[in-house]
Write an enzyme that holds these catalytic residues in place. Structure first.
Site, short mmCIF file in Angstrom:
data_model
loop_
_atom_site.label_atom_id
_atom_site.label_comp_id
_atom_site.label_asym_id
_atom_site.label_seq_id
_atom_site.Cartn_x
_atom_site.Cartn_y
_atom_site.Cartn_z
N ASN A 64 9.51 4.44 3.21
CA ASN A 64 9.36 3.98 4.59
C ASN A 64 10.64 3.32 5.08
O ASN A 64 11.54 3.00 4.30
CB ASN A 64 8.23 2.96 4.68
CG ASN A 64 6.88 3.55 4.36
OD1 ASN A 64 6.60 3.88 3.22
ND2 ASN A 64 6.05 3.68 5.35
N CYS A 123 4.15 9.55 0.31
CA CYS A 123 2.76 10.02 0.34
C CYS A 123 2.54 10.99 -0.82
O CYS A 123 3.31 11.95 -0.97
CB CYS A 123 2.45 10.69 1.67
SG CYS A 123 0.81 11.45 1.73
N HIS A 126 5.29 4.24 12.78
CA HIS A 126 5.41 4.25 11.32
C HIS A 126 6.36 5.39 10.95
O HIS A 126 6.02 6.56 11.11
CB HIS A 126 4.02 4.48 10.71
CG HIS A 126 3.99 4.62 9.22
ND1 HIS A 126 3.42 3.67 8.41
CD2 HIS A 126 4.41 5.62 8.40
CE1 HIS A 126 3.51 4.07 7.14
NE2 HIS A 126 4.11 5.26 7.12
N HIS A 135 9.22 7.23 8.17
CA HIS A 135 9.81 7.38 6.84
C HIS A 135 11.28 7.75 7.02
O HIS A 135 11.69 8.30 8.04
CB HIS A 135 9.07 8.45 6.04
CG HIS A 135 7.73 8.00 5.55
ND1 HIS A 135 7.50 7.64 4.25
CD2 HIS A 135 6.56 7.82 6.21
CE1 HIS A 135 6.24 7.27 4.11
NE2 HIS A 135 5.65 7.37 5.28
N ARG A 167 0.83 -1.21 0.00
CA ARG A 167 0.00 0.00 0.00
C ARG A 167 0.87 1.26 0.00
O ARG A 167 1.04 1.92 -1.01
CB ARG A 167 -0.95 -0.01 1.20
CG ARG A 167 -2.12 0.97 1.09
CD ARG A 167 -1.77 2.41 1.44
NE ARG A 167 -1.24 2.59 2.78
CZ ARG A 167 -0.80 3.75 3.24
NH1 ARG A 167 -0.79 4.83 2.45
NH2 ARG A 167 -0.29 3.86 4.46
N ASP A 168 1.47 1.58 1.12
CA ASP A 168 2.28 2.80 1.21
C ASP A 168 3.47 2.74 0.25
O ASP A 168 3.88 3.74 -0.32
CB ASP A 168 2.77 2.97 2.65
CG ASP A 168 3.16 4.41 2.97
OD1 ASP A 168 3.29 5.21 2.03
OD2 ASP A 168 3.31 4.73 4.16
#
Length: 294
Positions: A245, A236, A203, A205, A10-11
């Site tokens: 990430n 993002c 989470h 980055h 996803r990300d």
């Protein structure tokens, strides 16, 4: 032991110019499961016109292998996203807001208060439907438009999300502004506010090269659940200068070197990272794939 939430499907892919087909996403997720990863953010129920790489959520979920003990999560930003999610067999809803008005207005055209009001109803309905619900709080360590975000704002959103039915909270460093001392202080303050039984995840980055340092600070402060992305993919679409990430295989290598169990087979994860380079047709950010396992 730590728990990895793999967000690469996803990300990791949402910010890519190349559209990865559903069958390749399914292969990626299957490889990750075979490597021992049990918590995977597989899809996103966002507007496909806004984020085209995530348009195939339903198709991906229908094709995923069903394995005992494996949990698939899907990102939800709105009521319309919930409606889509409830028509699938996704296990967990990852309900997301940022904690900065400036960022949230750019991201979803709502203030934090407006978003929390709507999303609290989304959380209640999702939980009532039998889905697990995790609250993800973006810009928890800083906003690229406002700078520092008052910690009280983050606490208030977390409290309202948990009151609505979230059983987990993840604090997200949306554009890589966190530092290890800040991470330690915020984690300790969260546990002071909500107790050590809170299921808290982090989470990060790697925008400024501090991703793994921040993971380590969170671990030392008591966190045992971390998001990461295979080969360091990520970013993002609404965040300036947001790079990948924390890299899954690099993080696993760090923990294994420390003698911490991750439940994964590192060589297998590393092979998947190398395979992703061929899929994306460009060099990716992971370091272990360049240096090898010591």
């Amino acid at each position: 032991m730590i728990e990895i939430c793999e967000v690469g499907p996803r990300d990791g892919l949402q910010n890519e110019c190349k559209i990865v087909p559903a069958e390749t996403k399914v292969e990626l997720i299957t490889r990750l499961i075979d490597s021992g990863i049990r918590n995977i953010e597989a899809v996103s129920f966002v507007n496909p016109k806004v984020v085209p790489p995530m348009a195939d959520a339903e198709e991906v979920l229908k094709s995923l292998p069903k394995r005992n003990g494996v949990r698939f999560g899907g990102l939800v930003l709105s009521r319309s996203g919930l409606d889509r999610a409830l028509k699938t067999d996704v296990d967990f809803l990852h309900v997301v807001t940022t904690t900065s008005d400036s960022f949230n207005l750019r991201n979803v055209k709502r203030t934090v208060e407006q978003a929390v009001g709507e999303l609290s109803l989304v959380i209640k309905e999702g939980a009532a439907s039998g889905k697990g619900v995790a609250g993800v709080l973006g810009t928890a360590f800083g906003c690229p438009f406002e700078g520092s975000v008052p910690f009280e704002n983050v606490l208030k959103v977390a409290e309202r999300f948990m009151e609505a039915g979230c059983t987990e909270i993840t604090l997200a460093d949306t554009t890589g502004m966190a530092n290890p001392i800040q991470v330690q202080k915020i984690v300790e303050s969260f546990f002071d506010a909500f107790g050590k039984d809170l299921s808290l995840g982090l989470h990060f980055h790697n925008t400024r090269g501090l991703g793994l340092a921040n993971v380590l600070a969170g671990y030392q402060a008591g966190v045992r659940r971390f998001d990461s992305s295979i080969a360091g993919l990520g970013g993002c679409p609404f965040a300036p200068k947001a790079v990948g990430n924390v890299c899954t295989e690099d993080m696993i290598n760090m923990f294994h070197g420390m003698g911490v169990n991750t439940g994964t087979d590192l060589p297998s994860v590393l092979e998947t990272a190398k395979w992703m380079e061929t899929v994306m047709e460009r060099p990716l950010d992971g370091m272990l794939m360049k240096a090898g396992i010591a």
